[in-house]
Design a protein around this motif. Structure first.
Motif, PDB file in Angstrom:
ATOM      1  N   SER A   1      87.729 162.762 164.732  1.00 22.44           N
ATOM      2  CA  SER A   1      87.544 162.747 163.272  1.00 22.44           C
ATOM      3  C   SER A   1      86.248 163.452 162.898  1.00 22.44           C
ATOM      4  N   SER A   2      86.191 163.877 161.655  1.00 24.51           N
ATOM      5  CA  SER A   2      84.975 164.515 161.168  1.00 24.51           C
ATOM      6  C   SER A   2      84.025 163.458 160.617  1.00 24.51           C
ATOM      7  N   PRO A   3      82.728 163.740 160.595  1.00 24.64           N
ATOM      8  CA  PRO A   3      81.753 162.764 160.089  1.00 24.64           C
ATOM      9  C   PRO A   3      81.998 162.335 158.647  1.00 24.64           C
ATOM     10  N   GLN A   4      82.672 163.150 157.843  1.00 20.83           N
ATOM     11  CA  GLN A   4      82.938 162.769 156.456  1.00 20.83           C
ATOM     12  C   GLN A   4      83.821 161.523 156.376  1.00 20.83           C
ATOM     13  N   ASP A   5      84.469 161.186 157.485  1.00 21.00           N
ATOM     14  CA  ASP A   5      85.343 160.024 157.485  1.00 21.00           C
ATOM     15  C   ASP A   5      84.554 158.710 157.478  1.00 21.00           C
ATOM     16  N   PHE A   6      83.208 158.793 157.603  1.00 17.98           N
ATOM     17  CA  PHE A   6      82.350 157.615 157.592  1.00 17.98           C
ATOM     18  C   PHE A   6      82.400 156.987 156.210  1.00 17.98           C
ATOM     19  N   ASN A   7      82.551 155.663 156.159  1.00 16.84           N
ATOM     20  CA  ASN A   7      82.680 154.999 154.861  1.00 16.84           C
ATOM     21  C   ASN A   7      82.019 153.626 154.872  1.00 16.84           C
ATOM     22  N   GLU A   8      82.145 152.913 153.773  1.00 16.86           N
ATOM     23  CA  GLU A   8      81.534 151.587 153.621  1.00 16.86           C
ATOM     24  C   GLU A   8      82.034 150.616 154.694  1.00 16.86           C
ATOM     25  N   HIS A   9      83.302 150.717 155.034  1.00 18.02           N
ATOM     26  CA  HIS A   9      83.863 149.858 156.091  1.00 18.02           C
ATOM     27  C   HIS A   9      83.135 150.111 157.410  1.00 18.02           C
ATOM     28  N   SER A  10      82.820 151.370 157.700  1.00 17.13           N
ATOM     29  CA  SER A  10      82.099 151.715 158.928  1.00 17.13           C
ATOM     30  C   SER A  10      80.722 151.062 158.944  1.00 17.13           C
ATOM     31  N   ILE A  11      80.039 151.075 157.816  1.00 19.10           N
ATOM     32  CA  ILE A  11      78.710 150.469 157.723  1.00 19.10           C
ATOM     33  C   ILE A  11      78.791 148.971 158.015  1.00 19.10           C
ATOM     34  N   GLU A  12      79.741 148.310 157.414  1.00 22.45           N
ATOM     35  CA  GLU A  12      79.894 146.865 157.624  1.00 22.45           C
ATOM     36  C   GLU A  12      80.252 146.552 159.075  1.00 22.45           C
ATOM     37  N   ARG A  13      81.124 147.350 159.664  1.00 25.10           N
ATOM     38  CA  ARG A  13      81.525 147.142 161.059  1.00 25.10           C
ATOM     39  C   ARG A  13      80.331 147.331 161.990  1.00 25.10           C
ATOM     40  N   LEU A  14      79.546 148.385 161.750  1.00 29.56           N
ATOM     41  CA  LEU A  14      78.377 148.640 162.591  1.00 29.56           C
ATOM     42  C   LEU A  14      77.298 147.580 162.389  1.00 29.56           C
ATOM     43  N   LYS A  15      77.137 147.108 161.172  1.00 29.86           N
ATOM     44  CA  LYS A  15      76.170 146.039 160.910  1.00 29.86           C
ATOM     45  C   LYS A  15      76.529 144.804 161.733  1.00 29.86           C
ATOM     46  N   ALA A  16      77.817 144.501 161.812  1.00 26.98           N
ATOM     47  CA  ALA A  16      78.278 143.346 162.595  1.00 26.98           C
ATOM     48  C   ALA A  16      78.002 143.529 164.084  1.00 26.98           C
ATOM     49  N   VAL A  17      78.013 144.781 164.546  1.00 25.67           N
ATOM     50  CA  VAL A  17      77.713 145.062 165.960  1.00 25.67           C
ATOM     51  C   VAL A  17      76.207 145.026 166.200  1.00 25.67           C
ATOM     52  N   TYR A  18      75.430 145.610 165.297  1.00 27.69           N
ATOM     53  CA  TYR A  18      73.973 145.684 165.470  1.00 27.69           C
ATOM     54  C   TYR A  18      73.292 144.324 165.343  1.00 27.69           C
ATOM     55  N   GLN A  19      73.777 143.507 164.418  1.00 30.75           N
ATOM     56  CA  GLN A  19      73.087 142.261 164.097  1.00 30.75           C
ATOM     57  C   GLN A  19      72.812 141.382 165.317  1.00 30.75           C
ATOM     58  N   PRO A  20      73.820 141.076 166.165  1.00 31.29           N
ATOM     59  CA  PRO A  20      73.503 140.235 167.323  1.00 31.29           C
ATOM     60  C   PRO A  20      72.580 140.935 168.329  1.00 31.29           C
TER      61      PRO A  20
END
Length: 127
Positions: free
Chosen positions: A77-96
């Motif tokens: 996929s191209s980077p433009q496919d990054f969206n709000e859902h991606s941010i929330e998913r990554l936040k859930a991974v980074y937080q712990p």
């Protein structure tokens, strides 16, 4: 790009494949729009079960990193496919991970420095 499977690792093989493909993209070895090998061919090359590769591809698709196009295969996929859902998913991974870093005694500055070093390492790969 070479994928190295460590059968004795605590990390499941499908995750090892996914993680190494993500790193390959971050390092510029794989580019948006590149086609990935078919599940069957990739499994054969790696000497693993095709269901393992299929699970990895679907994990990457769920993360928005690849698109699976019927009869065409998997495409980066191209980077433009990054969206709000991606941010929330990554936040859930980074937080712990960040919480663990703080619990083991890292300072905020050390965490920032570690993240900067990792990003710098990926940026070196593009040059």
């Amino acid at each position: 790009m070479i994928i190295k499977i460590e059968p004795d690792s605590d990390i499941p093989i499908y995750e090892q494949i996914s993680n190494q493909m993500i790193e390959g993209i971050a390092r510029g070895h794989l580019q948006p729009g590149d086609s990935l090998p078919s599940v069957r061919a990739f499994a054969s090359d790696l000497g693993i079960n095709m269901h393992t590769v299929n699970k990895s591809y679907h994990q990457l698709e769920k993360k928005g990193i690849i698109r699976i196009v019927p009869k065409s295969g998997a495409i980066i996929s191209s980077p433009q496919d990054f969206n709000e859902h991606s941010i929330e998913r990554l936040k859930a991974v980074y937080q712990p991970l960040i919480a663990e870093s703080l619990v083991v005694g890292m300072s905020v500055e050390q965490i920032h420095e570690l993240i900067s070093l990792i990003i710098e390492d990926f940026n070196k790969s593009h040059k």
